[in-house]
Design an enzyme around this catalytic site. Sequence first.
Site, PDB file in Angstrom:
ATOM      1  CG  HIS A   1       4.364  15.226   1.445  1.00 59.70           C
ATOM      2  ND1 HIS A   1       3.993  14.312   2.554  1.00 59.70           N
ATOM      3  CD2 HIS A   1       4.750  14.551   0.390  1.00 59.70           C
ATOM      4  CE1 HIS A   1       4.194  13.204   2.161  1.00 59.70           C
ATOM      5  NE2 HIS A   1       4.722  13.110   0.859  1.00 59.70           N
TER       6      HIS A   1
ATOM      7  CG  ASP B   1       1.483   9.202  -2.110  1.00 58.19           C
ATOM      8  OD1 ASP B   1       1.527   9.795  -3.156  1.00 58.19           O
ATOM      9  OD2 ASP B   1       2.627   8.835  -1.255  1.00 58.19           O
TER      10      ASP B   1
ATOM     11  CG  HIS C   1       5.967   9.130   0.243  1.00 57.23           C
ATOM     12  ND1 HIS C   1       5.897   9.033  -1.018  1.00 57.23           N
ATOM     13  CD2 HIS C   1       7.107   8.259   0.505  1.00 57.23           C
ATOM     14  CE1 HIS C   1       6.743   8.538  -1.626  1.00 57.23           C
ATOM     15  NE2 HIS C   1       7.603   8.097  -0.903  1.00 57.23           N
TER      16      HIS C   1
ATOM     17  CG  ASP D   1       3.726   6.879  -4.104  1.00 50.12           C
ATOM     18  OD1 ASP D   1       2.549   6.146  -3.883  1.00 50.12           O
ATOM     19  OD2 ASP D   1       4.134   7.899  -3.905  1.00 50.12           O
TER      20      ASP D   1
END
Length: 311
Positions: A120, A161, A163, A238
Amino acid sequence: MRGMRAFYSGQFVLPLPPGHRFPMSRYALLRDRLEEHLPAVEMDQAPRASDGELALAHTPHWIAAISDGSVSPQAMREIGFPWSEAMVERSRRSTGATIAACRAAFAGGIAANMAGGTHHAYADKGGGFCVFNDAAVAARLMQAEHGRSGRLLKVAVIDLDVHQGNGTASIFCNDPSVFTLSVHGQKNFPFRKEASDLDVELPDGCGDADYLAALEHALDELDRRFSPGLVIYLAGADPFERDRLGRLKLSFDGLEARDRRVFDWTWQRRIPVAFAMAGGYASDIAETVQVQLGTFRVAFEYWRRWQNAAR
């Protein structure tokens, strides 16, 4: 012969306030589980990424602001950590771990960062528990090192991931030498997504079969469009069905099958792969660590194939 290499930065612990939702203890737990169950994995302290290395993917202003603490409170809120010297050191070491894992992967086929996956982070800002983008810095540095001999190194970032890797997509948006693939939850963070070279968006509640079918299609598309000389794999824990932030429904078996498909894809093409842990936020931290240990088990199996082929 050395064992499969893994690089850690877990001794640099962020001083987080009580109740903070980032599971800092999972890094030490993973190291303990590896020592117990996979003692052949050779764990080394991560080196510290220098300003010059970070500048391959980040602006000088961002590096300086993070390093000297002049970064704004708003920017730190976007990251989600309070500023501290320990945070700076850990962020540099986590980036250095992916750099070291890439170099070790060229030597042995597969190597690991026991943290990392900080996808990110943009060139000029952080976000979502990410300060510097370890995959972006490592990819650029490996390209620079290979470029000294006149070779163009093409790098694929396979980001699984839950996200989207928005920072990685932004950094490489105009770079045809790096292919960014992100398989993630459509309605999950970040809510403003960037355009990867290939984005696969999954609905809430997606389970093993649909996920693995989507991954297979994505790898086929990657194979059709790009021929990397290095893969950086973000093996987020995740997507797990009991992850607090995931919203997908992958089982332990489904996540093992995911990892096996990625490592098999790279092995069949003899592409070195460096992998990082990325996210994992199960209510029971031991379950996140179990997913990560499973990733290491699969990686170690394929690392042994690399060694047998080299004999």
